[in-house]
Design an enzyme around this catalytic site. Sequence first.
Site, PDB file in Angstrom:
ATOM      1  N   PRO A   1       0.779  -1.253   0.000  1.00  0.00           N
ATOM      2  CA  PRO A   1       0.000   0.000   0.000  1.00  0.00           C
ATOM      3  C   PRO A   1       0.804   1.294   0.000  1.00  0.00           C
ATOM      4  O   PRO A   1       0.798   2.053   0.973  1.00  0.00           O
ATOM      5  CB  PRO A   1      -0.825  -0.133   1.291  1.00  0.00           C
ATOM      6  CG  PRO A   1       0.058  -0.922   2.207  1.00  0.00           C
ATOM      7  CD  PRO A   1       0.764  -1.908   1.321  1.00  0.00           C
ATOM      8  N   CYS A   2       1.446   1.595  -1.121  1.00  0.00           N
ATOM      9  CA  CYS A   2       2.202   2.845  -1.222  1.00  0.00           C
ATOM     10  C   CYS A   2       1.295   4.066  -1.250  1.00  0.00           C
ATOM     11  O   CYS A   2       1.768   5.199  -1.075  1.00  0.00           O
ATOM     12  CB  CYS A   2       3.122   2.827  -2.442  1.00  0.00           C
ATOM     13  SG  CYS A   2       2.307   2.459  -4.006  1.00  0.00           S
ATOM     14  N   HIS A   3      -0.018   3.858  -1.443  1.00  0.00           N
ATOM     15  CA  HIS A   3      -0.942   5.000  -1.426  1.00  0.00           C
ATOM     16  C   HIS A   3      -1.054   5.607  -0.026  1.00  0.00           C
ATOM     17  O   HIS A   3      -1.546   6.722   0.122  1.00  0.00           O
ATOM     18  CB  HIS A   3      -2.334   4.576  -1.929  1.00  0.00           C
ATOM     19  CG  HIS A   3      -3.005   3.538  -1.077  1.00  0.00           C
ATOM     20  ND1 HIS A   3      -2.769   2.186  -1.225  1.00  0.00           N
ATOM     21  CD2 HIS A   3      -3.904   3.649  -0.058  1.00  0.00           C
ATOM     22  CE1 HIS A   3      -3.496   1.508  -0.355  1.00  0.00           C
ATOM     23  NE2 HIS A   3      -4.194   2.375   0.375  1.00  0.00           N
TER      24      HIS A   3
END
Length: 201
Positions: A166-168
Amino acid sequence: MKIKAQVFSEKKSSLRVDEKATATHLPAFRCMIMTQRYSSPCGELLLGSYGDRLCLCDWQVNPRHEQVLQRLQRSLKTTFCEVQSSVVEMAKCQLDEYFAGEREYFSIPLLLVGTDFQKQVWQGLTDIPYGSTCSYIEQATAMGRPQAVRAVANANALNALPLFIPCHRVIGSNQKLTGYAGGLAAKGFLLELEQRRKVVG
């Protein structure tokens, strides 16, 4: 019970399959990256599995999409074929649950393809809780590399498995949204989805 995604390192393959795929039962498919498209509420994704692990979940609009695909193809010494796989089907089901607000963690075995540093960065992203955010500086500091903010940001940008990795959830130190492979609108959508679910839950 929902568990965090399992993360594995890639296994090199010396086999390159260039023939056009025609049937899902052929053993050769095990040595290819099997892909399918997935329409999410905030953009089109390309999902891909290699063996029994998910190695790709990339936004079609990602300006580095071709770079991501080339890295996978080069590192795994294989090619892509648009064909069904049980891993991708499972990923699609879990994504459906995620977007419906019914899933906080993924349980798909993942295959990370990159340098040791990139894998360290991506692994660290899985430690950011659902519905939470951190800054690039905080991410680098948590890795024990506070001076490597730019390198950490670059590794995030090359993440081949957004959502599952989850780089968001990484934002600017000023609390504003910064670059994201799926676009800032998609990033905002994902964060709002998680924060709304976290409040309800």
